[in-house]
Design a protein around this motif. Structure first.
Motif, mmCIF file in Angstrom:
data_model
loop_
_atom_site.group_PDB
_atom_site.id
_atom_site.type_symbol
_atom_site.label_atom_id
_atom_site.label_comp_id
_atom_site.label_asym_id
_atom_site.label_seq_id
_atom_site.Cartn_x
_atom_site.Cartn_y
_atom_site.Cartn_z
ATOM 1 N N SER A 46 0.816 -1.173 -0.066
ATOM 2 C CA SER A 46 -0.080 -0.065 -0.027
ATOM 3 C C SER A 46 0.771 1.232 0.136
ATOM 4 O O SER A 46 0.658 2.032 -0.550
ATOM 5 C CB SER A 46 -0.900 0.009 1.247
ATOM 6 O OG SER A 46 -1.782 -1.138 1.115
ATOM 7 N N PHE A 47 1.978 1.477 0.794
ATOM 8 C CA PHE A 47 2.799 2.471 0.945
ATOM 9 C C PHE A 47 3.312 2.559 -0.503
ATOM 10 O O PHE A 47 3.676 3.775 -1.197
ATOM 11 C CB PHE A 47 3.851 2.294 2.048
ATOM 12 C CG PHE A 47 3.427 2.330 3.286
ATOM 13 C CD1 PHE A 47 2.098 2.801 3.587
ATOM 14 C CD2 PHE A 47 4.067 1.824 4.581
ATOM 15 C CE1 PHE A 47 1.559 2.913 4.939
ATOM 16 C CE2 PHE A 47 3.497 1.901 5.532
ATOM 17 C CZ PHE A 47 2.210 2.264 6.044
ATOM 18 N N ASN A 48 3.791 1.538 -1.010
ATOM 19 C CA ASN A 48 4.553 1.597 -2.510
ATOM 20 C C ASN A 48 3.708 2.182 -3.550
ATOM 21 O O ASN A 48 4.151 2.789 -4.247
ATOM 22 C CB ASN A 48 5.171 0.179 -2.923
ATOM 23 C CG ASN A 48 6.478 -0.042 -1.730
ATOM 24 O OD1 ASN A 48 7.056 0.803 -1.436
ATOM 25 N ND2 ASN A 48 7.036 -1.285 -2.021
ATOM 26 N N ALA A 49 2.426 1.876 -3.383
ATOM 27 C CA ALA A 49 1.518 2.422 -4.468
ATOM 28 C C ALA A 49 1.319 3.775 -4.101
ATOM 29 O O ALA A 49 1.367 4.481 -5.199
ATOM 30 C CB ALA A 49 -0.095 1.469 -4.069
ATOM 31 N N THR A 50 1.372 4.445 -3.157
ATOM 32 C CA THR A 50 1.413 5.645 -2.755
ATOM 33 C C THR A 50 2.515 6.255 -3.174
ATOM 34 O O THR A 50 2.576 7.418 -3.901
ATOM 35 C CB THR A 50 1.153 5.851 -1.204
ATOM 36 O OG1 THR A 50 -0.123 5.498 -0.663
ATOM 37 C CG2 THR A 50 1.193 7.532 -0.972
ATOM 38 N N ILE A 51 3.659 5.819 -3.023
ATOM 39 C CA ILE A 51 5.032 6.248 -3.804
ATOM 40 C C ILE A 51 4.887 6.403 -5.068
ATOM 41 O O ILE A 51 5.351 7.451 -5.618
ATOM 42 C CB ILE A 51 6.224 5.678 -2.947
ATOM 43 C CG1 ILE A 51 6.258 5.651 -1.353
ATOM 44 C CG2 ILE A 51 7.545 5.821 -3.819
ATOM 45 C CD1 ILE A 51 7.352 4.657 -0.944
ATOM 46 N N GLU A 52 4.614 5.351 -5.655
ATOM 47 C CA GLU A 52 4.649 5.261 -7.116
ATOM 48 C C GLU A 52 3.677 6.192 -7.844
ATOM 49 O O GLU A 52 4.148 7.095 -8.696
ATOM 50 C CB GLU A 52 4.374 3.750 -7.806
ATOM 51 C CG GLU A 52 4.242 3.832 -9.097
ATOM 52 C CD GLU A 52 3.882 2.276 -9.750
ATOM 53 O OE1 GLU A 52 3.991 1.867 -10.900
ATOM 54 O OE2 GLU A 52 3.610 1.624 -8.593
ATOM 55 N N SER A 53 2.617 6.255 -7.392
ATOM 56 C CA SER A 53 1.484 7.226 -7.686
ATOM 57 C C SER A 53 2.147 8.832 -7.654
ATOM 58 O O SER A 53 1.914 9.450 -8.511
ATOM 59 C CB SER A 53 0.254 6.914 -6.844
ATOM 60 O OG SER A 53 -0.741 8.419 -7.461
ATOM 61 N N ALA A 54 2.930 9.088 -6.483
ATOM 62 C CA ALA A 54 3.274 10.581 -6.327
ATOM 63 C C ALA A 54 4.457 10.788 -7.015
ATOM 64 O O ALA A 54 4.460 11.753 -7.855
ATOM 65 C CB ALA A 54 3.383 10.507 -4.885
ATOM 66 N N ALA A 55 5.253 9.671 -7.363
ATOM 67 C CA ALA A 55 6.503 10.106 -8.349
ATOM 68 C C ALA A 55 5.872 10.120 -9.793
ATOM 69 O O ALA A 55 6.505 11.274 -10.392
ATOM 70 C CB ALA A 55 7.261 8.717 -8.191
ATOM 71 N N ASN A 56 5.117 9.505 -10.134
ATOM 72 C CA ASN A 56 4.447 9.610 -11.564
ATOM 73 C C ASN A 56 3.717 10.840 -11.731
ATOM 74 O O ASN A 56 3.840 11.325 -12.766
ATOM 75 C CB ASN A 56 3.391 8.410 -11.727
ATOM 76 C CG ASN A 56 4.305 6.971 -12.010
ATOM 77 O OD1 ASN A 56 5.477 7.100 -12.399
ATOM 78 N ND2 ASN A 56 3.533 5.979 -11.982
ATOM 79 N N ASN A 57 3.183 11.151 -10.799
ATOM 80 C CA ASN A 57 2.140 12.542 -10.933
ATOM 81 C C ASN A 57 3.029 13.684 -11.043
ATOM 82 O O ASN A 57 2.922 14.649 -11.550
ATOM 83 C CB ASN A 57 1.227 12.657 -9.700
ATOM 84 C CG ASN A 57 0.044 11.804 -9.676
ATOM 85 O OD1 ASN A 57 -0.374 11.092 -10.945
ATOM 86 N ND2 ASN A 57 -0.696 11.612 -8.555
ATOM 87 N N ALA A 58 4.273 13.709 -10.191
ATOM 88 C CA ALA A 58 5.262 14.489 -10.135
ATOM 89 C C ALA A 58 6.176 14.586 -11.143
ATOM 90 O O ALA A 58 7.245 15.381 -11.487
ATOM 91 C CB ALA A 58 5.900 14.815 -8.796
ATOM 92 N N GLY A 59 6.213 13.639 -11.940
ATOM 93 C CA GLY A 59 7.096 13.436 -13.389
ATOM 94 C C GLY A 59 8.800 12.990 -12.622
ATOM 95 O O GLY A 59 9.532 13.645 -13.304
ATOM 96 N N LEU A 60 8.706 12.158 -11.673
ATOM 97 C CA LEU A 60 9.885 12.002 -11.018
ATOM 98 C C LEU A 60 10.627 10.422 -11.373
ATOM 99 O O LEU A 60 9.597 9.720 -11.507
ATOM 100 C CB LEU A 60 9.926 11.911 -9.459
ATOM 101 C CG LEU A 60 9.140 13.174 -8.645
ATOM 102 C CD1 LEU A 60 9.175 13.169 -7.376
ATOM 103 C CD2 LEU A 60 10.448 14.611 -9.130
#
Length: 487
Positions: A387-401
């Motif tokens: 669940s935490f990794n899903a949050t990390i992946e989503s945040a990174a993708n949305n920010a273009g990181l």
């Protein structure tokens, strides 16, 4: 009982090398390598945020040479080849490790571990002259610091004002962290505030491990619970939005499966050798317990399946399973029947238990919750990590990181290993070449391996060419262990 030693460490003298073609440096190139370039990345002011994995923590301590070989410091050395600026770290005073406060050792912050030929021991066991000299009251370094890795920090700690206030160490519960006390620009600042004060052009963020690791290290006993999802989501999204408010460039890493690290995979479930007399004595000791199980079966309090699972028997031989307390069993303590069972291969055990088994832990003394991770507790960790990794992946993708799949990397180490620069690194303690003696944190070579994965992720996102130009780091230049005489 025969004296049980660290039998799983005996192979430490075996060479760590293995045959493997290097994917970076050993293969002859038929054409010249391209010139290194940064692509669209701006490394002029690089700031790293995270926890112990960012700080360079190793062998159970933070010490100078481990910091010099931290993952961010290795990255900064490569960034400097394409316009990266200076990179300052809050270096400790020595290679002993440990922390003092006003001349007194802080509880739980002792010297680093070294290998004594059988297993990890405190540095002072082999070198009594080693002295802790890093004092968070008397001699803190002056910032600002590009490496903002704070050992022990959870996701939300990076947002907390006062996390570096010395007085907060002595409250209950503590509201400060001694490592950030050394680094903080003021008593009321936060990690993220001190990072942003430097106006970074590029950042790395590797946080979240401790949000599940604390629970795992405590054997899931409830003393250090997993961070709740809402708190993690808020903390992580706030960190990303804050960091990208000044720059849109950066790289993040997700959370590895902590149950795959050697801290949990080194101690086997059945490590106990017994002679016939000792086995007979132990069986006699559990006679009343086993009789109680039969009473419960006869009164329909337990099924035959659970009775079989809970029955304890020892025999003469090398591989007797340990006895543990399992809170997931049917609770019959009201009938005077404890929640005991013998371990199976599905259970995991924390590394510090290894030194206690010869003292009767796991045989005469059933293991409390803090020594083991049951399958149910492992499932809780796996669910939270995903669940935490899903949050990390989503945040990174949305920010273009850029994003590093540290979870996959650690699983590769645990399942066959990773070839690099003439070595195959694995997650085996001592012999695997990637982890330090605490079984949780990488050693210098492991940090170099991880730094290469960060460089590859940056290449993929920002068009740099560290890998294609032959500018990944050579992991063979980094140690796996350090001598007890290193000062």
């Amino acid at each position: 009982m025969k004296k049980l030693k660290y039998i799983w460490f005996i192979a430490a003298a075996i060479s760590l090398t293995a045959c493997s073609d290097d994917d970076n440096n050993t293969e002859e190139m038929s054409e010249p390598l391209p010139e290194l370039n940064a692509g669209s990345a701006n490394f002029s002011t690089y700031v790293s945020l995270g926890n112990s994995l960012t700080a360079g923590f190793s062998d159970g301590a933070l010490y100078r040479i481990s910091q010099e070989n931290s993952m961010p410091n290795i990255l900064s050395s490569q960034f400097s080849l394409v316009g990266g600026g200076s990179f300052t770290q809050p270096l400790t005073n020595d290679n002993t490790g440990g922390l003092l406060a006003g001349g007194n050792q802080l509880p739980g912050f002792g010297p680093r571990l070294v290998f004594d030929g059988s297993g990890p021991v405190s540095l002072t066991d082999l070198n009594p002259m080693a002295t802790i000299t890093t004092d968070i009251v008397l001699n803190n370094p002056t910032g600002p610091f590009n490496n903002m890795g704070v050992p022990g920090a959870k996701s939300f700690h990076l947002l907390a004002p006062g996390y570096g206030d010395l007085n907060g160490l002595f409250t209950s519960p503590a509201t400060a962290n001694p490592y950030f006390v050394r680094m903080a620009s003021s008593t009321n600042t936060s990690v993220i505030a001190d990072a942003m004060a430097q106006s970074p052009t590029f950042f790395s963020l590797w946080i979240g491990n401790n949000d599940v690791l604390g629970y795992a290290l405590s054997g899931g006993d409830g003393s250090d619970p997993i961070t709740d999802q809402a708190t993690f989501d808020f903390a992580y999204s706030t960190l990303i939005s804050t960091l990208t408010s000044g720059t849109s460039q950066g790289v993040v890493a997700n959370i590895p499966d902590v149950t795959s690290i050697p801290h949990f995979t080194t101690v086997p479930y059945n490590p106990v050798p017994l002679d016939q007399d000792t086995a007979t004595a132990l069986n006699q000791g559990y006679l009343n317990y086993n009789a109680g199980l039969q009473f419960a079966l006869a009164n329909n309090l337990l099924t035959q399946e659970e009775v079989d699972r809970r029955t304890i028997t020892f025999s003469a031989g090398e591989n007797n399973a340990m006895v543990l307390v399992d809170e997931n069993l049917t609770n019959l303590t009201g009938f005077g029947i404890p929640n005991y069972r013998q371990a199976t291969a599905a259970d995991l055990f924390v590394l510090p238990l290894s030194s206690l088994i010869p003292q009767g832990y796991g045989t005469q003394i059933p293991l409390e919750d803090r020594w083991a991770l049951t399958p149910e507790e492992q499932s809780e960790i796996a669910t939270a990590t995903a669940s935490f990794n899903a949050t990390i992946e989503s945040a990174a993708n949305n920010a273009g990181l850029a994003i590093v799949d540290a979870n996959m990397l650690l699983n590769q180490l645990a399942n066959g290993g990773i070839p690099s620069n003439g070595y195959i690194l694995t997650a085996d303690l001592v012999t695997g070449g990637a982890f330090s003696l605490d079984g949780v944190h990488p050693n210098s070579r492991g940090y170099a391996l991880i730094a290469n994965e960060f460089l590859k992720a940056i290449d993929a996102k920002y068009g740099s060419n560290f890998e294609a130009s032959g500018n990944l780091v050579d992991i063979s230049n980094y140690n796996t262990t350090y001598s007890a005489t290193l000062q």
